[in-house]
Design an enzyme around this catalytic site. Sequence first.
Site, PDB file in Angstrom:
ATOM      1  CE  LYS A  56      -5.289  -6.818  -3.900  1.00 37.25           C
ATOM      2  NZ  LYS A  56      -4.432  -7.766  -4.688  1.00 37.25           N
ATOM      3  CB  ALA A  57      -1.405  -1.158   0.958  1.00 38.75           C
ATOM      4  CB  THR A  60       2.379  -6.274  -6.800  1.00 34.81           C
ATOM      5  OG1 THR A  60       1.519  -7.086  -5.989  1.00 34.81           O
ATOM      6  CG2 THR A  60       2.991  -7.105  -7.903  1.00 34.81           C
ATOM      7  CE  LYS A 115       2.812 -10.311  -0.781  1.00 31.38           C
ATOM      8  NZ  LYS A 115       2.042 -10.682  -1.976  1.00 31.38           N
ATOM      9  CG  HIS A 117       0.220  -8.845   3.269  1.00 30.49           C
ATOM     10  ND1 HIS A 117       0.634  -7.734   2.583  1.00 30.49           N
ATOM     11  CD2 HIS A 117      -0.269  -9.701   2.324  1.00 30.49           C
ATOM     12  CE1 HIS A 117       0.418  -7.911   1.286  1.00 30.49           C
ATOM     13  NE2 HIS A 117      -0.120  -9.092   1.097  1.00 30.49           N
ATOM     14  NE  ARG A 139      -5.091   1.722  -3.034  1.00 32.01           N
ATOM     15  CZ  ARG A 139      -5.453   0.920  -4.030  1.00 32.01           C
ATOM     16  NH1 ARG A 139      -5.295  -0.396  -3.924  1.00 32.01           N
ATOM     17  NH2 ARG A 139      -5.971   1.415  -5.134  1.00 32.01           N
ATOM     18  CB  SER A 147      -7.940  -2.905  -3.552  1.00 32.62           C
ATOM     19  OG  SER A 147      -7.029  -3.684  -4.265  1.00 32.62           O
ATOM     20  CG  PHE A 238      -2.387   0.599 -13.370  1.00 23.82           C
ATOM     21  CD1 PHE A 238      -2.435  -0.293 -12.301  1.00 23.82           C
ATOM     22  CD2 PHE A 238      -3.414   0.564 -14.312  1.00 23.82           C
ATOM     23  CE1 PHE A 238      -3.475  -1.206 -12.168  1.00 23.82           C
ATOM     24  CE2 PHE A 238      -4.460  -0.348 -14.188  1.00 23.82           C
ATOM     25  CZ  PHE A 238      -4.490  -1.232 -13.117  1.00 23.82           C
ATOM     26  CG  MET A 241       4.074  -2.664 -12.982  1.00 26.20           C
ATOM     27  SD  MET A 241       4.302  -2.329 -11.234  1.00 26.20           S
ATOM     28  CE  MET A 241       3.707  -3.796 -10.436  1.00 26.20           C
ATOM     29  CG  PHE A 264      -2.919  -9.100  -8.852  1.00 26.37           C
ATOM     30  CD1 PHE A 264      -3.070  -9.934  -7.755  1.00 26.37           C
ATOM     31  CD2 PHE A 264      -2.029  -8.035  -8.760  1.00 26.37           C
ATOM     32  CE1 PHE A 264      -2.351  -9.712  -6.587  1.00 26.37           C
ATOM     33  CE2 PHE A 264      -1.308  -7.807  -7.602  1.00 26.37           C
ATOM     34  CZ  PHE A 264      -1.466  -8.646  -6.514  1.00 26.37           C
ATOM     35  CE  LYS A 267     -12.509  -0.079 -12.061  1.00 27.10           C
ATOM     36  NZ  LYS A 267     -13.119   0.185 -13.362  1.00 27.10           N
TER      37      LYS A 267
END
Length: 304
Positions: A56-57, A60, A115, A117, A139, A147, A238, A241, A264, A267
């Site tokens: 969530k940083a 994507t 990708k 994590h 982030r 998030s 944003f 996307m 997804f 914000k």
Amino acid sequence: MNTQHPWETLDPKYIKHLELVDVQGVPLLEDTAEQWDMIWDFKARPDDLLICTYPKAGTTWMQEIVDMIQHGGDAQKCARGPIYERMPFIELCLPKPLPSGYEEADAMPSPRTLKSHLPAHLLPPSFWEQKSKIIYVARNAKDNVVSYFYFHKMDKMMPECGSWEEFLENFIAGKVAWGSWFEHVRGWWEAKDHHPVLYLFYEDMKEDLAREIRKVAKFLGIELSESVLNRIVQHTSFESMKANPMANYSTLPDTLMDTSVSSFMRKGTVGNWKEHFTMAQSERLDDICARSLAGSGLTFRTQL
Ligand code: A3P
């Protein structure tokens, strides 16, 4: 890419909240832990590019930016498939017989963009040996945890996360999938001193996206004209996307990602944490951040 990805046709019998299983001190999703030996043996290639983040940083976001840079700003080429199909998520494993991220990556021709994590100390050693390039996006902890909380609520295969208060405690204790945010951001910060890692910040991307895209292109050795750069900035805003089905995960069934709970692309801001944290929670996390990152030279902005 015209066949459906396995996640899109996932038999509901596989959809359940996964348990966390410890792998070398890091809680990982149970199927990832079960197939850990295969992941650890992953064969990276010298021309691989790995996009790595704490969940969530802004993974994507960076994936779409990179794909646009690699395709000369041609949005149609980037619409060849959903983002999770274009760039395999190497350690993500679903129950067998479903294919795993590392198997999808193995089957992919070079050059690959992948990708992950994983924290730096759990990265398969072949990435270091092959000197594959890595882009890391960090982030600030407060927006990151908010998030992640909403993602747990909407993704039906993430572990049960309890209330906001409970989730925040688990996040601080590193008892969430992929472990401690503090160790993650710090471990990768240190990795950049001995490996080609471009370390970027979500907050910087929000502040000046064109500037950060230029850094990515330079790291990849790709020249961007002003017009291509502008197209990439526009395509990876944003709003764009959020409306792009190839980037917003809307191609997955609601049984897997329940968009009635949260989308997804939720914000996409810096500072949304203020709507969730109490003053006491905020001060506590500031204090823990300061202590955990002390001496590293690593600092985060929680507002712009
Ligand atoms: P929020 O939940 O705060 O909205 P990841 O891709 O690592 O799972 O990260 C998802 C987070 O990045 C979400 O944060 C999502 O909205 C945000 N994000 C995705 N694309 C973005 C963009 N183009 N601009 C800003 N934020 C973006």
